[in-house]
Design an enzyme around this catalytic site. Sequence first.
Site, PDB file in Angstrom:
ATOM      1  N   SER A 130      38.412 -17.903  16.493  1.00 14.10           N
ATOM      2  CA  SER A 130      39.380 -18.413  15.821  1.00 14.10           C
ATOM      3  C   SER A 130      40.594 -18.817  15.568  1.00 14.10           C
ATOM      4  CB  SER A 130      40.377 -16.873  17.000  1.00 14.10           C
ATOM      5  OG  SER A 130      40.234 -16.035  16.691  1.00 14.10           O
TER       6      SER A 130
ATOM      7  N   HIS B 299      33.845 -10.818  16.342  1.00  8.80           N
ATOM      8  CA  HIS B 299      34.549 -10.518  17.686  1.00  8.80           C
ATOM      9  C   HIS B 299      34.084  -9.076  17.408  1.00  8.80           C
ATOM     10  CE1 HIS B 299      37.757 -13.419  18.028  1.00  8.80           C
ATOM     11  NE2 HIS B 299      37.924 -12.623  19.249  1.00  8.80           N
TER      12      HIS B 299
ATOM     13  N   LYS C  30      52.706 -18.332  27.402  1.00  8.13           N
ATOM     14  CA  LYS C  30      51.829 -19.341  26.139  1.00  8.13           C
ATOM     15  C   LYS C  30      52.754 -18.932  24.539  1.00  8.13           C
ATOM     16  CE  LYS C  30      48.191 -20.730  28.214  1.00  8.13           C
ATOM     17  NZ  LYS C  30      46.505 -20.280  28.626  1.00  8.13           N
TER      18      LYS C  30
ATOM     19  N   ARG D 232      27.726 -17.436  21.957  1.00 12.71           N
ATOM     20  CA  ARG D 232      27.770 -17.621  21.041  1.00 12.71           C
ATOM     21  C   ARG D 232      26.829 -19.500  20.961  1.00 12.71           C
ATOM     22  NH1 ARG D 232      33.814 -19.111  19.075  1.00 12.71           N
ATOM     23  NH2 ARG D 232      33.857 -19.370  21.239  1.00 12.71           N
TER      24      ARG D 232
END
Length: 164
Positions: free
Chosen positions: A129, A17, A41, A91
Amino acid sequence: MIHAVYPGSFDPLHNGHLDIIRRASRIYDRLTVAVLHNPLKDRYLFDIDERVAIVNEVVKNLRGVEVDSFHGLLADYMRDIEATVIVKGLRAISDFEVELQMAHLNRQLNAELETTFIMTATRWSYVSSTRVKEIARFGANVSKLVPAATERRLRACFADPEQG
Ligand code: PNS
């Protein structure tokens, strides 16, 4: 004057990031790192305040970069803050498939928007992550994958047996 937004969950921010933030900040006049706040969430490891605090700590010396949070649709948020360019990191091909769909939908929701892609540097192309959290949860060292601000919070989080 181009105001770009780099949106994401950033749960938590990792070096991939940061690579995108640094490079995007050299391209655009103003870059807002927008952290998604989704109160429905509970899958996040870090709450919105912690995720924003990490990004703030990491980007504080980068010129033209600011941090914000948003909820709801990205296309609406972009309209509210009068930003027109979305920045995304790519990516792999698997990212592209998801991002292509989002780029088209975002443009349908707000015709002013352009999505731009920056190819993640090879050295971070395997970092996510999810994997960072998995590695840190089992006590392994993630200092090569994340900034110090993230590492410190991961350590604190997994030192707490409630989180394990
Ligand atoms: O870091 P992530 O989780 O891959 O980021 C995804 C994010 C936050 C960019 C995406 O989920 C998003 O834009 N969410 C906001 C809701 C929205 O606008 N959904 C429609 C996208 S077409």
